[in-house]
Design an enzyme around this catalytic site. Structure first.
Site, PDB file in Angstrom:
ATOM      1  N   ASP A 544     -11.254 -68.972 -17.017  1.00  0.00           N
ATOM      2  CA  ASP A 544     -10.395 -69.344 -15.656  1.00  0.00           C
ATOM      3  C   ASP A 544     -11.264 -70.645 -15.024  1.00  0.00           C
ATOM      4  OD1 ASP A 544      -8.485 -69.652 -13.683  1.00  0.00           O
ATOM      5  OD2 ASP A 544      -8.623 -67.367 -13.117  1.00  0.00           O
ATOM      6  N   GLU A 547     -11.321 -76.207 -14.528  1.00  0.00           N
ATOM      7  CA  GLU A 547     -10.726 -77.682 -14.402  1.00  0.00           C
ATOM      8  C   GLU A 547     -12.202 -78.687 -14.408  1.00  0.00           C
ATOM      9  OE1 GLU A 547      -9.495 -74.867 -12.763  1.00  0.00           O
ATOM     10  OE2 GLU A 547      -7.817 -74.827 -14.169  1.00  0.00           O
ATOM     11  N   ASP A 621      -1.170 -70.474 -11.359  1.00  0.00           N
ATOM     12  CA  ASP A 621      -0.941 -69.543 -10.268  1.00  0.00           C
ATOM     13  C   ASP A 621       0.389 -69.852  -9.757  1.00  0.00           C
ATOM     14  OD1 ASP A 621      -3.410 -68.507 -10.613  1.00  0.00           O
ATOM     15  OD2 ASP A 621      -4.171 -69.308  -8.775  1.00  0.00           O
TER      16      ASP A 621
END
Ligand SMILES: *[C@@H]1O[C@H](CO)[C@@H](O)[C@H](O)[C@H]1NC(C)=O
Length: 964
Positions: A544, A547, A621
């Site tokens: 996760d 980025e 999300d």
């Protein structure tokens, strides 16, 4: 996963209470849009848009200042090389931009444009920066894995002072018309222009120039330098040591009204115009991987991942484009009535789609695909960037996740309660709270004291555990992982060359730099079973925040002037960062133990072209509302046609508590997500399916069972995605490229080649679905066998009370299923199969089954079963789909076990009355035996159907059944 506050779970109660109060008084959840740039707040985007405006305002007199020179042009290795001269002032001074146009054996053409001065490192960096001086030219090293064989048959068929014509392509029917001054390329197929580069003259390579220090108050009167040298946004200053360096190009799709792709965004599949006007966006589509939680719908805003691949489609023709640049990228789209397309006479008034691609740095490196079919486009794109890895079979089952299962007891309890309720699932997930204070590769010493015992309980019924490991490494003493990261100098650096520090879940952190080969090696070591203690063979990984997410960073990510391995600026590689991390974890899982050769499973949030080779992605999300449910379908369809079909969205919305109808509809929809995972924010109420109460638990269980029964079809779909890059959720334009009415439809899809046409209900209080029908084939309702009253190009209404999913079976397909409900997919491995045959209007059907051990790489040695089923002339048969002589394959352990697995039952929907009989003969391997048939005549709307039971045909063998 992302919270608006980094609180530990111990604060949950207080946080929930606060949340409840805020909900009462505050506005609905929504991303803080002002934390992310608009085009006018990014200097390079603004400058290039201004250039486009200038060119448009001078339309007829605007001349692009770029001129190509090819000294005695010739094709060597399919390449033509030269230089583009950019005129930079009225005096006629030029800068040199080396250009290469390559023609590939696959029929793809490639254009690269660099800048000579930067190539030669003949520039000065400001602020004493240690950054590389060249333009970044290594995106292809990470993204491109094949398809680069030169087209040896490409040839120059014409050249004069103004242009060079190159013929190429598999049929020799492609042509690139390279115009020299100004530089333009027109890509033609069968003599018709499809894609044109620099038609509008917006090519722009911001060449290097020194900063001229001027006395205070004196400004550059010729050009606006205000965003050349440094830029500040929301209090963050980017030092831009190389000055302005953007690249941009306009790309026209002649005669195409629809363009798709460039995920990840929330808008419609058929991309919108971005230059304002009613119903259009006013901002370009942006690709700059970022942690955009609580994201908004119908927006060109950037999200977590980027694939700079676009395809254009019109009736019977597809073309495509890959803009291989990993920097911050914006794409403007406008559509104009077109007259350049000679086909316009026959197909109404088609539009030309004009696109304008703008990247902050790097070289121009683009690939042009001339189709002509959508299948050609996805296949060629797959050859270049790789295809979906063959997944672990369990990964196609249902995943149960939430932030967080808080202890071993919690996990074991959830596991038991699924069993007690007879609800299947394959994987339970652990979010960040399982760690010791968010130090990855550790376990919380109080709540996870014996993870191996927990893992073994899961394993006892074939279940798996996925634990999260993020790229931020807690910067704290006595944490060996951080100590090693720093001691070995494997972290991403700040602009001054020190390990970059920022904050994320653990607080102050450093970030692993997976561009560094040494970091990747080190990362591998960390996953070995004796290093990451508490993990075992059924532990898999979730990446996760890659980025990367940096809570207080500019646009919630890293400063662009950070430095990676080899001193590339973060600016240059940003969109690749998540993929390098995902890739490293994928490789790490392959080397956990010597001699263990199993397929990894790694979920990623950030992605780029090529990420499909390493696992699954999900859409980050989202919110528990109907709009997010609707959008998820379109987003996953778009992922699929963009080469990354292994995709899902959090069921039933990450933020918020879904009402029960929404939750039920979400599971019904997600039964058709390639990656099917429930996930929820720490502040939400528990919503495991067994907690819902009736009728909801039963509705959700039915959706899960449907998923599990269709796993053989899903696995076959993944096999095809692996072989040729084909999407799994197929939009109408992809399956029916001639059906004009379907080109913008993005809320229904075919499941691979099964003929299952699904239109999820994603609206509150809606109890029917209008399904658009692309052809004049017969369609049966999946659950009732009723013949739908369809008409080609029209909608048909499907009744969908809360416990029913709108699914049609297109006539002409054969679908493999396994119908015995079990607790997990691995418990179904040797279950018998059911075949569902939907008979076409002309009495035929075809289908496929691919199956292997679902875990190892032995399929690469022929250890798989791949059947082609067909119904023709009243005979249903099964043969090897690849024409192999399967008797010659030496069976390994798994293939041996499969010799006892049979096709048990065959349901034939639309069976003609001539098949009304009580028994049929089955022939296989020189033997013949009888099987029982029950024939049901047509009844009102319901089609006639026949059920053949006790078929007893070995799934791996050839067999045939004469039905009449
Ligand atoms: C990237 O690929 C090019 C072309 O194959 C090669 O010359 C170069 O060494 C590669 N760079 C890295 C860092 O591997």
């Amino acid at each position: 996963m992302r919270s608006t506050m980094g609180l530990s779970w111990k604060w949950t109660a207080l946080f929930s209470l606060l949340g409840a109060i805020l909900c009462l008084i505050g506005p609905a959840l929504a991303v803080k849009e002002h934390e992310f740039k608009k085009c006018h707040q990014a200097g390079f985007c603004n400058r290039n848009r201004a250039l486009a405006d200038l060119a448009a305002s001078q339309s007829s007199t605007w001349v692009s200042p770029y001129k190509a020179v090819f000294e005695s042009p010739s094709l060597e290795d399919g390449k033509i090389q030269g230089v583009i001269l950019k005129t930079i002032n009225a005096a006629g001074d030029t800068v040199r931009l080396p250009v290469t146009i390559s023609f590939l054996e696959s029929g793809v053409a490639r254009l690269t444009i660099d800048e000579e001065r930067r190539q030669n490192k003949d520039i000065e960096l400001r602020h004493g920066s240690a950054a590389r001086k060249e333009r970044y030219n290594e995106a292809a090293n990470w993204s491109v894995v094949g398809g680069l064989e030169p087209a040896l048959k490409a040839e120059i068929v014409h050249q004069d002072d103004s242009q060079i014509n190159v013929k190429y392509g598999p049929e020799g029917n492609f042509e690139a018309v390279i115009r020299l001054s100004p530089f333009r390329i027109d890509f033609r197929r069968d003599g018709v222009s499809h894609i044109e580069l620099n038609e509008r003259g917006l090519l722009n390579v911001e060449h290097w120039r020194p900063k001229v220090e001027r006395p205070e108050g004196e400004e550059n009167t010729e050009e606006d330098e205000s965003t050349w040298w440094d830029e500040t946004f929301n209090g963050h200053t980017d030092t831009k040591p190389r000055g302005p360096e953007s690249v941009a190009l306009d790309i026209s799709f002649h005669g195409y009204e629809h363009v798709y792709g460039i995920p990840e965004h929330t808008g419609p599949l058929s991309l919108k115009e971005t230059r304002g006007g009613e119903g259009n966006y006013a901002e370009p589509y942006r690709m700059y991987n970022a942690d955009v939680f609580e994201y908004i719908l119908d927006s060109p805003m950037t999200l977590y991942g980027s694939i700079p691949f676009m395809q254009a489609h019109r009736k019977d023709s597809s073309v495509g484009l890959l803009w291989l640049n990993a920097a911050d990228t914006w794409v403007d789209i406008t559509k104009v009535k077109g007259s350049t397309n000679p086909l316009s006479l026959t197909s109404g008034a088609p539009k030309n789609t004009q696109t304008h691609w703008i990247s902050e740095s790097g070289i121009i490196d683009l690939f042009v695909f001339l189709g002509p079919t959508p299948q050609d486009i996805t296949k060629k794109y797959g050859e270049l960037t790789g295809t979906t890895a063959m997944p672990q079979e369990f990964a196609l089952g249902y995943h149960q996740c939430r932030w967080n299962y808080f202890s071993e007891d919690d996990v074991k309890d959830v596991d038991r309660r699924f069993d007690k309720a007879h609800i299947p699932y394959d994987v339970i997930w652990l979010d960040i709270e399982y760690t010791d204070e968010i130090k990855y590769f550790t376990w919380d010493p109080h709540s996870f004291t014996d993870p191996i015992t927990m893992g073994k309980q899961l394993d006892s019924h074939g279940r798996k555990l996925v634990t999260i490991i993020d790229p931020h490494i807690k910067r704290v003493d006595n944490y060996p992982i951080n100590e090693q990261l720093l001691a070995l100098d494997l972290a991403i650096h700040d602009k001054d060359g020190k390990a970059y520090e920022g904050s994320c879940w653990p607080g102050n952190s450093n970030w692993i730099d997976c561009f560094n080969p040494k970091a990747r090696e080190w990362w591998k070591g960390l996953y070995k079973y004796d290093q990451f203690k508490g993990t075992m063979e059924n532990t898999f990984i979730w990446n996760d925040m890659n980025e990367p997410s940096v809570f207080e960073g500019p646009e919630t990510t890293m400063p662009k002037d950070n430095l990676h391995w080899d001193n590339w600026e973060h600016r240059d590689v940003h969109n690749l960062n998540g993929m390098t991390y995902h890739h490293s974890t994928f490789e790490a899982l392959k080397s956990r133990k010597k001699g263990e050769y199993r397929r990894p499973f790694v979920l990623t949030r950030a992605f780029f072209s090529g990420s499909q080779r390493f696992g699954a992605m999900w859409t980050g999300d989202n919110l528990a509302d109907w709009g997010h449910l609707q959008t998820s379908v379109t987003m996953l369809i778009n992922q699929g046609i963009s080469g990354f079909p292994f995709s899902g969205a959090d069921v039933a919305g990450f933020f918020g508590d879904p009402e029960k109808d929404l939750l039920a509809r979400w599971y019904q929809t997600a039964a058709f997500y390639p990656f099917f995972r429930a996930h929820a924010h720490i502040d939400t109420r528990r919503r495991e399916p067994y907690l819902l109460g009736e009728p909801y638990t039963a509705i959700v269980t039915a959706a899960l069972r449907l998923r599990y029964s269709l796993l053989p079809a899903w696995y076959t779909a993944f096999f095809h995605a692996n072989r040729d890059g084909s999407p799994i959720l197929r939009p109408m334009f992809w399956t029916h490229p001639s059906a004009e009415g379907g080109l913008a439809i993005d809320d229904q899809f075919f499941l691979a080649s099964t003929g299952l046409l699904v239109k999820p209900v994603a609206e509150k209080d809606k109890y029917s679905a209008d399904i658009w029908i692309p052809d004049d084939e017969v369609y049966y309702e999946y659950d009732t066998y009723n013949v739908a009253k369809t008409e080609q190009g029209k909608h048909v209404t499907f009744d969908a009370p809360i416990d029913r999913i709108p699914i049609l079976m297109r006539g002409g397909h054969i679908i493999p299923r396994r119908d015995i409900p079990r607790r997990s997919s691995s418990l179904m491995r040797f279950d018998p199969y059911t075949l569902v045959v939907s008979v076409s209007k002309d009495g035929q059907a075809e289908g496929e089954l691919y199956v292997d051990d679902g875990d190892s790489y032995e399929y690469q040695d022929g250890q798989y079963i791949h059947r082609q089923f067909s119904l023709k002339d009243d005979v249903l048969s099964s043969v090897d789909a690849e024409g192999r002589d399967t008797r010659k394959i030496k069976p390994g352990k798994w293939l041996k076990a499969m010799q006892n697995v049979h096709i048990d039952k065959i349901i034939i929907v639309g069976a003609p009355a001539s098949w009304d009989r009580e028994a049929v003969q089955i022939e296989s391997d020189g033997r013949a035996w009888a099987a029982q048939v029950v024939y049901h005549a047509a009844d009102k709307d319901r089609a006639a159907f026949a059920t053949v039971t006790h078929v007893k045909a070995r799934v791996g063998d050839d067999w045939s059944i004469k039905l009449a």
